[in-house]
Structure formats: structure tokens, C-alpha cells
Design a protein around this motif. Sequence first.
Motif, PDB file in Angstrom:
ATOM      1  N   TYR A 265       0.839  -1.199   0.000  1.00 30.53           N
ATOM      2  CA  TYR A 265       0.000   0.000   0.000  1.00 30.53           C
ATOM      3  C   TYR A 265       0.877   1.253   0.000  1.00 30.53           C
ATOM      4  CZ  TYR A 265      -2.864   3.772   1.888  1.00 30.53           C
ATOM      5  OH  TYR A 265      -3.485   4.983   2.092  1.00 30.53           O
ATOM      6  N   ARG A 266       1.883   1.283   0.897  1.00 29.57           N
ATOM      7  CA  ARG A 266       2.763   2.458   0.982  1.00 29.57           C
ATOM      8  C   ARG A 266       3.542   2.677  -0.305  1.00 29.57           C
ATOM      9  NH1 ARG A 266       3.543   0.642   6.456  1.00 29.57           N
ATOM     10  NH2 ARG A 266       5.410  -0.485   5.800  1.00 29.57           N
ATOM     11  N   MET A 267       3.847   1.577  -1.012  1.00 28.59           N
ATOM     12  CA  MET A 267       4.601   1.684  -2.267  1.00 28.59           C
ATOM     13  C   MET A 267       3.698   2.033  -3.455  1.00 28.59           C
ATOM     14  SD  MET A 267       7.216  -1.535  -1.812  1.00 28.59           S
ATOM     15  CE  MET A 267       7.844  -1.425  -3.490  1.00 28.59           C
ATOM     16  N   GLY A 268       2.398   2.158  -3.200  1.00 31.51           N
ATOM     17  CA  GLY A 268       1.494   2.546  -4.275  1.00 31.51           C
ATOM     18  C   GLY A 268       1.003   1.402  -5.138  1.00 31.51           C
ATOM     19  N   LYS A 269       1.265   0.167  -4.699  1.00 28.08           N
ATOM     20  CA  LYS A 269       0.883  -0.994  -5.528  1.00 28.08           C
ATOM     21  C   LYS A 269      -0.628  -1.250  -5.536  1.00 28.08           C
ATOM     22  CE  LYS A 269       5.244  -3.539  -5.395  1.00 28.08           C
ATOM     23  NZ  LYS A 269       5.901  -4.808  -5.034  1.00 28.08           N
TER      24      LYS A 269
END
Length: 276
Positions: A265-269
Motif C-alpha cells: 500500500y505504501r509503495m502505491g501498488k
Amino acid sequence: AMVFAQEISMGSMKVRQPVPSAEIDYLDPFVLLHHAQHYFGEDLNLSDEGVGPHPHRGFAPVTFMYKGGIHHRDSRGNSQTVGAGGTQWMHAGMGIVHSERPTEPEQELIQMWINTPAQHKMDQPYYHPLSKEETPFYISEDGKITLNVIAGELSGIKGPIPTFTAINAATVYTQKGGKLFIPLPASHNCFLYLLDGKMMINEEAEARQYYFTVFNNDSDGITIEALEDTRAFLMSGEPIGEKITAQGPFVMNNETQIMEAYRDYRMGKMGVLIEE
């Protein structure tokens, strides 16, 4: 078993949550039930209310509308409003970011978290809105009970929303005196939640407003009799039988997968949702 749904606070809103609770931790495949009744002030900007963008993975968060409406937006480009009697069914799959904003000042809804089996937790997400008009229904012989069938099959009526495992979901509207036998598979875990009113269940137990009744897996259905005009919510599901770990907005099978979900989630996936 019959559980009274206590109120809990979610930010500025209060919701009733019979599961998970001290009495019922998990009713496989049903992870969580929230019954929300909220009045947003006339002077509030409704597009700022409700729930802002947040992620999910590994289960289906589903919203059943009773009053008002909800505008759903997500990181896969879906944008849809569903009103009273409608349903927003989302399979979060590998990950999606969504927001749910009220479209009217008064709102009443049930949100369910339904587990997805391990083999489908990382599938592509899908979103399935269903309006009241598109929802098929069954009317009891006495004309006093209506089942709006959203998923699965109840009383010979098939719900339009596809699910990974056998799930039956219906909103139940009854007039006082209405009586109905609803066939259900004995293998399913099944519950009935009363939004209001009063019912006699299986001719022995009296259920009242905000009570969550869980049925034993020992019969081929349930009998309901309305002692007052009642709105209720009925679900049954084949147990998945897998260990789950539910943490924050994710429902996975172990801690490692939860950590991976936060990282992804934090990596934008899971995509990004910018509300226009």
C-alpha cells in the motif's frame, strides 16, 4: 446464539458491531458486521463526510444501503452512487483504495467484511454496484415478507452478484404477522441481524432490534415470524476453514502477509485515489 450489538466509536461516527465481539470472534466466512445509522448536519459538505480513501486487501467489503446513498470511488477508476435498497459489493483482491461518501444527510447501512479464500486473495479486484431496481426479490405467500436477494440463492431467487465461495445475502422486510420458512444449507454458517422490530425465530427464540442471531448447523433452514414490522439482514456462507489474520484494513492468512499488504500500500501498488 444471540448477541446484542454494542455501539463502538469509529472516528466521529458510532456503529453497532456484533462481530467481532466478546461472544463471536469470527463466523467463517463473516469477519465483521457494522450497522451504521448517521445523520450528517445540513450545513456539512457531504463530500467531506463518510470514509476517505483507504486500502483493502484479501476480502470483500460490502455495503448494504437502507437509507440515504453512498458514492463509491476507487483506485481502479470506479465511481458509482447507490441509494437505499442498493448494494456496493467490492472484492478487494490484491489491493484497492476506495472512499465512501454520503449523498444525503441521513444514512443507514450495514457493512460486511466477507473473507476470500487464500487462493483468490491476490486476484484482481472487482467492484459490483447493484441498485434496488436491479435486485431480484421473493415475496412470501402471505404477502408480508419480502426477501431482496443480492447474492447466492434464497427461496428460489438467485442474487446477481458473483462470489468466490457459496454465500447467500438478503435484506428482509416484514410486516407484522408475516411468517416464512427459508431453506438454507445445513453446512453454512448463518446469521440474522435485526435493524429494528421484533421476530420469533424457529418458533422458540424472540429476537429484537440490534440482536445478531447465529443458527446451529443442524437444520435445513430457518423459520421467521414478524411480531412487529421488522427490517432484518440475512446471510449464510460455506465456511472456508482457513486461519485468518485481520489487522487494520486487511484480512489475510498470516502476519507476514499483513506486513506485505502495508508495504505494498505504501509503495502505491494498490493504486492511488484522488477524489475530484
